[in-house]
Write a protein that holds these residues in place. Structure first.
Motif, PDB file in Angstrom:
ATOM      1  N   ASP A 407       0.813  -1.216   0.000  1.00 58.56           N
ATOM      2  CA  ASP A 407       0.000   0.000   0.000  1.00 58.56           C
ATOM      3  C   ASP A 407       0.849   1.269   0.000  1.00 58.56           C
ATOM      4  O   ASP A 407       2.006   1.273   0.391  1.00 58.56           O
ATOM      5  CB  ASP A 407      -0.934   0.003   1.210  1.00 58.56           C
ATOM      6  CG  ASP A 407      -0.162   0.189   2.525  1.00 58.56           C
ATOM      7  OD1 ASP A 407       0.950  -0.369   2.642  1.00 58.56           O
ATOM      8  OD2 ASP A 407      -0.657   0.896   3.424  1.00 58.56           O
ATOM      9  N   ASP A 408       0.275   2.368  -0.470  1.00 58.65           N
ATOM     10  CA  ASP A 408       0.787   3.731  -0.276  1.00 58.65           C
ATOM     11  C   ASP A 408       2.251   3.895  -0.694  1.00 58.65           C
ATOM     12  O   ASP A 408       3.088   4.321   0.086  1.00 58.65           O
ATOM     13  CB  ASP A 408       0.596   4.128   1.192  1.00 58.65           C
ATOM     14  CG  ASP A 408       0.772   5.633   1.419  1.00 58.65           C
ATOM     15  OD1 ASP A 408       0.711   6.386   0.436  1.00 58.65           O
ATOM     16  OD2 ASP A 408       0.978   6.027   2.581  1.00 58.65           O
ATOM     17  N   ARG A 409       2.543   3.599  -1.951  1.00 60.74           N
ATOM     18  CA  ARG A 409       3.905   3.784  -2.465  1.00 60.74           C
ATOM     19  C   ARG A 409       3.872   3.929  -3.986  1.00 60.74           C
ATOM     20  O   ARG A 409       2.926   3.486  -4.654  1.00 60.74           O
ATOM     21  CB  ARG A 409       4.801   2.619  -2.055  1.00 60.74           C
ATOM     22  CG  ARG A 409       4.434   1.277  -2.635  1.00 60.74           C
ATOM     23  CD  ARG A 409       4.979   0.142  -1.796  1.00 60.74           C
ATOM     24  NE  ARG A 409       4.227  -0.006  -0.548  1.00 60.74           N
ATOM     25  CZ  ARG A 409       4.577  -0.795   0.459  1.00 60.74           C
ATOM     26  NH1 ARG A 409       5.685  -1.493   0.368  1.00 60.74           N
ATOM     27  NH2 ARG A 409       3.840  -0.880   1.553  1.00 60.74           N
ATOM     28  N   ASP A 410       4.898   4.552  -4.538  1.00 65.15           N
ATOM     29  CA  ASP A 410       5.019   4.689  -5.986  1.00 65.15           C
ATOM     30  C   ASP A 410       5.513   3.382  -6.586  1.00 65.15           C
ATOM     31  O   ASP A 410       6.459   2.768  -6.069  1.00 65.15           O
ATOM     32  CB  ASP A 410       5.989   5.812  -6.342  1.00 65.15           C
ATOM     33  CG  ASP A 410       5.417   7.185  -6.039  1.00 65.15           C
ATOM     34  OD1 ASP A 410       4.180   7.314  -5.992  1.00 65.15           O
ATOM     35  OD2 ASP A 410       6.207   8.131  -5.848  1.00 65.15           O
ATOM     36  N   VAL A 411       4.896   2.979  -7.696  1.00 63.09           N
ATOM     37  CA  VAL A 411       5.228   1.707  -8.343  1.00 63.09           C
ATOM     38  C   VAL A 411       5.347   1.935  -9.844  1.00 63.09           C
ATOM     39  O   VAL A 411       4.879   2.941 -10.380  1.00 63.09           O
ATOM     40  CB  VAL A 411       4.149   0.642  -8.041  1.00 63.09           C
ATOM     41  CG1 VAL A 411       4.015   0.418  -6.550  1.00 63.09           C
ATOM     42  CG2 VAL A 411       2.792   1.050  -8.639  1.00 63.09           C
ATOM     43  N   LEU A 412       5.973   0.991 -10.526  1.00 62.59           N
ATOM     44  CA  LEU A 412       6.103   1.072 -11.977  1.00 62.59           C
ATOM     45  C   LEU A 412       5.043   0.189 -12.631  1.00 62.59           C
ATOM     46  O   LEU A 412       5.077  -1.034 -12.526  1.00 62.59           O
ATOM     47  CB  LEU A 412       7.491   0.616 -12.430  1.00 62.59           C
ATOM     48  CG  LEU A 412       7.693   0.573 -13.947  1.00 62.59           C
ATOM     49  CD1 LEU A 412       7.602   1.974 -14.551  1.00 62.59           C
ATOM     50  CD2 LEU A 412       9.005  -0.096 -14.315  1.00 62.59           C
ATOM     51  N   VAL A 413       4.106   0.841 -13.317  1.00 56.20           N
ATOM     52  CA  VAL A 413       3.073   0.136 -14.069  1.00 56.20           C
ATOM     53  C   VAL A 413       3.550   0.009 -15.514  1.00 56.20           C
ATOM     54  O   VAL A 413       3.886   1.008 -16.162  1.00 56.20           O
ATOM     55  CB  VAL A 413       1.732   0.890 -13.996  1.00 56.20           C
ATOM     56  CG1 VAL A 413       0.700   0.243 -14.912  1.00 56.20           C
ATOM     57  CG2 VAL A 413       1.217   0.917 -12.559  1.00 56.20           C
ATOM     58  N   ILE A 414       3.588  -1.223 -16.019  1.00 55.60           N
ATOM     59  CA  ILE A 414       4.120  -1.498 -17.355  1.00 55.60           C
ATOM     60  C   ILE A 414       2.964  -1.757 -18.315  1.00 55.60           C
ATOM     61  O   ILE A 414       2.176  -2.691 -18.121  1.00 55.60           O
ATOM     62  CB  ILE A 414       5.075  -2.702 -17.313  1.00 55.60           C
ATOM     63  CG1 ILE A 414       6.270  -2.381 -16.400  1.00 55.60           C
ATOM     64  CG2 ILE A 414       5.550  -3.067 -18.713  1.00 55.60           C
ATOM     65  CD1 ILE A 414       7.146  -3.575 -16.089  1.00 55.60           C
ATOM     66  N   THR A 415       2.860  -0.918 -19.332  1.00 52.11           N
ATOM     67  CA  THR A 415       1.792  -1.026 -20.321  1.00 52.11           C
ATOM     68  C   THR A 415       2.408  -1.217 -21.707  1.00 52.11           C
ATOM     69  O   THR A 415       3.599  -0.989 -21.903  1.00 52.11           O
ATOM     70  CB  THR A 415       0.915   0.239 -20.328  1.00 52.11           C
ATOM     71  OG1 THR A 415       1.651   1.310 -20.969  1.00 52.11           O
ATOM     72  CG2 THR A 415       0.550   0.667 -18.905  1.00 52.11           C
ATOM     73  N   PRO A 416       1.614  -1.608 -22.694  1.00 53.02           N
ATOM     74  CA  PRO A 416       2.153  -1.711 -24.062  1.00 53.02           C
ATOM     75  C   PRO A 416       2.694  -0.380 -24.575  1.00 53.02           C
ATOM     76  O   PRO A 416       3.587  -0.348 -25.421  1.00 53.02           O
ATOM     77  CB  PRO A 416       0.938  -2.165 -24.883  1.00 53.02           C
ATOM     78  CG  PRO A 416       0.039  -2.845 -23.901  1.00 53.02           C
ATOM     79  CD  PRO A 416       0.229  -2.101 -22.611  1.00 53.02           C
ATOM     80  N   GLU A 417       2.169   0.720 -24.022  1.00 52.21           N
ATOM     81  CA  GLU A 417       2.606   2.049 -24.461  1.00 52.21           C
ATOM     82  C   GLU A 417       3.834   2.544 -23.714  1.00 52.21           C
ATOM     83  O   GLU A 417       4.411   3.572 -24.069  1.00 52.21           O
ATOM     84  CB  GLU A 417       1.471   3.066 -24.281  1.00 52.21           C
ATOM     85  CG  GLU A 417       0.231   2.800 -25.106  1.00 52.21           C
ATOM     86  CD  GLU A 417      -0.623   1.649 -24.569  1.00 52.21           C
ATOM     87  OE1 GLU A 417      -1.218   0.919 -25.384  1.00 52.21           O
ATOM     88  OE2 GLU A 417      -0.668   1.468 -23.329  1.00 52.21           O
ATOM     89  N   GLY A 418       4.219   1.850 -22.646  1.00 50.74           N
ATOM     90  CA  GLY A 418       5.388   2.267 -21.880  1.00 50.74           C
ATOM     91  C   GLY A 418       5.146   2.152 -20.391  1.00 50.74           C
ATOM     92  O   GLY A 418       4.084   1.707 -19.940  1.00 50.74           O
ATOM     93  N   GLY A 419       6.144   2.569 -19.620  1.00 53.04           N
ATOM     94  CA  GLY A 419       6.028   2.503 -18.166  1.00 53.04           C
ATOM     95  C   GLY A 419       5.618   3.841 -17.583  1.00 53.04           C
ATOM     96  O   GLY A 419       5.921   4.901 -18.140  1.00 53.04           O
ATOM     97  N   LYS A 420       4.934   3.784 -16.457  1.00 52.27           N
ATOM     98  CA  LYS A 420       4.561   5.020 -15.761  1.00 52.27           C
ATOM     99  C   LYS A 420       4.533   4.762 -14.263  1.00 52.27           C
ATOM    100  O   LYS A 420       4.225   3.658 -13.808  1.00 52.27           O
ATOM    101  CB  LYS A 420       3.217   5.550 -16.252  1.00 52.27           C
ATOM    102  CG  LYS A 420       2.061   4.575 -16.153  1.00 52.27           C
ATOM    103  CD  LYS A 420       0.787   5.175 -16.746  1.00 52.27           C
ATOM    104  CE  LYS A 420      -0.379   4.184 -16.697  1.00 52.27           C
ATOM    105  NZ  LYS A 420      -1.625   4.764 -17.243  1.00 52.27           N
ATOM    106  N   ILE A 421       4.868   5.806 -13.521  1.00 51.74           N
ATOM    107  CA  ILE A 421       4.871   5.708 -12.065  1.00 51.74           C
ATOM    108  C   ILE A 421       3.481   6.053 -11.547  1.00 51.74           C
ATOM    109  O   ILE A 421       2.927   7.114 -11.850  1.00 51.74           O
ATOM    110  CB  ILE A 421       5.916   6.657 -11.449  1.00 51.74           C
ATOM    111  CG1 ILE A 421       7.309   6.338 -11.998  1.00 51.74           C
ATOM    112  CG2 ILE A 421       5.897   6.544  -9.937  1.00 51.74           C
ATOM    113  CD1 ILE A 421       7.819   4.958 -11.654  1.00 51.74           C
ATOM    114  N   VAL A 422       2.917   5.130 -10.762  1.00 53.74           N
ATOM    115  CA  VAL A 422       1.574   5.300 -10.196  1.00 53.74           C
ATOM    116  C   VAL A 422       1.646   5.002  -8.705  1.00 53.74           C
ATOM    117  O   VAL A 422       2.485   4.200  -8.268  1.00 53.74           O
ATOM    118  CB  VAL A 422       0.556   4.353 -10.891  1.00 53.74           C
ATOM    119  CG1 VAL A 422      -0.846   4.543 -10.327  1.00 53.74           C
ATOM    120  CG2 VAL A 422       0.556   4.584 -12.401  1.00 53.74           C
TER     121      VAL A 422
END
Length: 641
Positions: A407-422
């Motif tokens: 919980d409650d932390r920044d993570v790397l979400v990996i999508t076909p369009e690229g990575g993003k911090i969520v």
């Protein structure tokens, strides 16, 4: 024999030993300040990382550590992981006694060699060589040296001179050698020029640290990783499992990861495909479909623990998990994602650092997997509502609940369009609730009978849902420990309802106990809060060194009816109490319903947040005052016949 003579002999012997042995191997030469609060002292730690190219890296380490007591044995850390991509070139251990005399030599072939993963043939290539050593006496010193070579350069070891509590460091160095054609990025955290030095030249980076005293853990403090010095290192160009990568930010890192490590690993057997499609046949809501898929994974697979650094970054193919019905976090997450793709529900593979104690975020600015992620979960994105996060390794967690592990932390979400911090779900104070309602009665002889219901949500749910699978004997012990301030307890009823749909945990309890109040002559002193008494007072520190961090807040609300003994009447009641400060709030009051019945109401709130170390004593005093108020008593006097 005189004391003076013995001392003189010891001095002569010690001097001779120091002159004849390298001082790093003798415990007699440890500086006094490094022995304080330490179970072990790192005498020397030399790490040399050499990048021959973007596709070849060697790591050499020499660590000399003196173990002062039994607790320090776990700090030796004499082990090396290897697999088809990591080869061990050299490995040796030397053991020395307190005076620096060598007493044992362990060569490469003498190390224990076992699978790094138990219970899973999919990861049979992942192995570990480790030292099995039983000391005869303390202190003793271990010299551990190894060298590995790898074609994978995605994970460059960080410089972390202090790795654990109760371990001090005499000398620590880190050297990176690299071709001038490669650009090294680095991020220095908690770097102090007084104790950490660095040198940079063309193709070489050098760090050193000296005389680092051991950290003692302090309650309610930031995570260890956020307070100790560390240097992260990475390159924009690296090779992983033969695949070249060039990344500039998390977006391009995500694109590379998806295209090279995820894409094409989503095939499912025809049998499972038909079963999943049958289960969602009449379902149109994508979230309901996701719930069905998640339940299917929980019921048909099991988790085996494999660190992200072991077994590689790439998940086991979904078809392999489908066949063997088990996987690690990577494999089970990819498997769940593949099933969701099958039913038309979009989801994203997500890398993060998981720990219930520490909320460590992926660094938005420093692009590297090294030391920043150790776990994988699944993200179901939502444009209008909160993202849904799935912990695919658990067979017990409700759909969409991740608890304190991620919980409650920044993570790397990996999508076909690229990575993003969520940012993952934050369970707020008002969500982390426990509501207690019920009653207890007190007999003329001082026995108590209680019947009540406890409903927990949020992180308080997370703390308790595991009770649902405990046998009755373990539950009985748990509840007696939970109400340890009530002696002679007999539990008559234990009923648990784990409502996964609403993510509520409901406990229904009835118990009896004798001699609950104190009876003196014709008076009875009754502690009013029998069912949810706070007995916790944070540890006291004369010289607090770390800031105060309350990671998660909570709110307890109690309303209890108290039936008084028939032969007694109220002589005095505790007054209404209200406390409010930046750390939380507390209210309690006793209301007279009739001459034989009282209503006790209580609300206790702790807020999450970060505060300077100077505020810790006020925080502790707040808890002390709550414990005091929770121990307030009603004075009853016996009716005159």
């Amino acid at each position: 024999m005189s004391i003076k003579y013995i001392i003189r002999v010891l001095i002569i012997f010690a001097t001779h030993t120091l002159l004849s042995q390298d001082h790093l191997y003798s415990s007699l030469t440890i500086p006094e300040n490094l022995s304080q609060h330490a179970n072990a002292v790192v005498r020397l730690n030399e790490v040399t990382v050499t990048l021959e190219s973007s596709s070849e890296m060697s790591v050499r380490e020499k660590r000399i550590i003196t173990v002062l007591n039994k607790e320090g044995n776990e700090n030796i850390n004499a082990y090396v992981h290897y697999d088809k991509g990591i080869k061990i070139r050299a490995l040796q251990v030397l053991a020395f006694d307190a005076f620096g005399e060598e007493i044992k030599k362990v060569k490469k072939n003498d190390f224990k060699d076992v699978s790094a993963v138990s219970g899973g043939t999919l990861y049979s290539d992942s192995r570990v060589k480790y030292l099995e050593y039983t000391p005869i006496k303390y202190p003793y010193t271990i010299e551990f040296t190894y060298e590995t070579v790898s074609g994978n350069t995605a994970f460059i070891p960080s410089f972390t001179p202090i790795g654990e509590y109760f371990v001090s460091v005499e000398n620590s160095t880190y050297t990176m050698n690299y071709p001038e054609t490669i650009t090294i990025r680095k991020k220095e955290k908690n770097f102090n020029d007084d104790i950490l030095k660095k040198e940079e030249s063309s193709g070489r980076i050098f760090y050193e640290a000296h005389n680092l005293e051991a950290f003692k853990p302090e309650a309610y403090s930031p995570s260890f990783r956020n307070i100790v010095p560390e240097v992260l290192l990475a390159t924009n160009e690296f090779v992983y499992e033969g695949v070249q990568a060039k990344v500039e930010d998390w977006n391009t890192m995500g694109t590379w990861f998806y295209n090279n490590l995820l894409k094409g690993r989503d095939h499912i057997s025809e049998k499972t495909k038909q079963e999943i499609l049958r289960l969602v046949e009449d379902v149109t809501d994508p979230i309901e479909k996701a719930k069905i898929v998640y339940n299917f994974v929980q019921e048909n697979t099991r988790y085996i623990s494999v660190q992200v650094g072991i077994g590689g970054m790439q998940p086991i193919a979904a078809i392999d998990v489908d066949n063997v019905k088990y996987g690690d976090c990577k494999g089970l997450t990819n498997y769940t994602k593949s099933l969701l793709d099958l039913v038309g529900v979009k989801s994203n593979y997500t890398r993060l650092y998981a720990s219930p104690r520490d909320q460590i975020s992926v660094d938005k600015e420093f692009v590297s997997f090294g030391g920043q992620t150790n776990h994988v979960i699944l993200n179901i994105p939502s444009e209008n509502e909160e993202n849904i996060w799935l912990e695919c390794t658990s067979q017990k967690l409700p759909f969409g609940f991740i608890g304190d592990f991620t919980d409650d932390r920044d993570v790397l979400v990996i999508t076909p369009e690229g990575g993003k911090i969520v940012h993952t779900k934050k369970y707020t104070t008002k969500e982390n609730t426990q509501t207690l309602t019920g009653q207890y009665s007190v007999s003329n002889e001082g026995s108590i009978e209680a019947a009540f219901i406890v409903v927990s949500k949020g992180i308080q749910y997370d703390n308790k849902y595991g009770l649902a699978t405990k046998p009755e004997r373990d539950l009985d012990k748990h509840y007696k420990d939970r109400w340890s301030y009530i002696n002679n307890m007999t539990i008559d009823k234990m009923s648990i309802d784990n409502d996964k749909d609403n993510i509520e945990f409901r406990e229904t309890l009835n118990f009896k106990a004798t001699n609950y109040p104190k009876i003196v002559a014709n008076r009875m002193l009754l502690t009013v809060n029998a069912l949810n008494r706070n007995t916790h007072v944070p540890d006291r520190y004369r010289n607090r060194t770390l800031p105060l961090k309350i990671k998660r807040g909570f709110k307890d609300v109690d309303e209890v009816e108290i039936i008084l003994p028939s032969d007694y009447k109220v002589e005095s009641l505790p007054g209404k109490k209200t406390i409010e400060n930046k750390f939380g709030s507390y209210t309690s009051e006793v209301i007279v319903k009739d001459e034989n019945t009282l209503i006790y109401k209580r609300t206790f709130v702790i807020n999450d947040g970060e505060f300077p170390k100077e505020g810790y004593s006020d925080f502790r005093n707040f808890y002390k005052e709550v414990a005091k108020q929770d121990n307030s008593k009603i004075a009853l006097i016996k009716n005159q016949s």
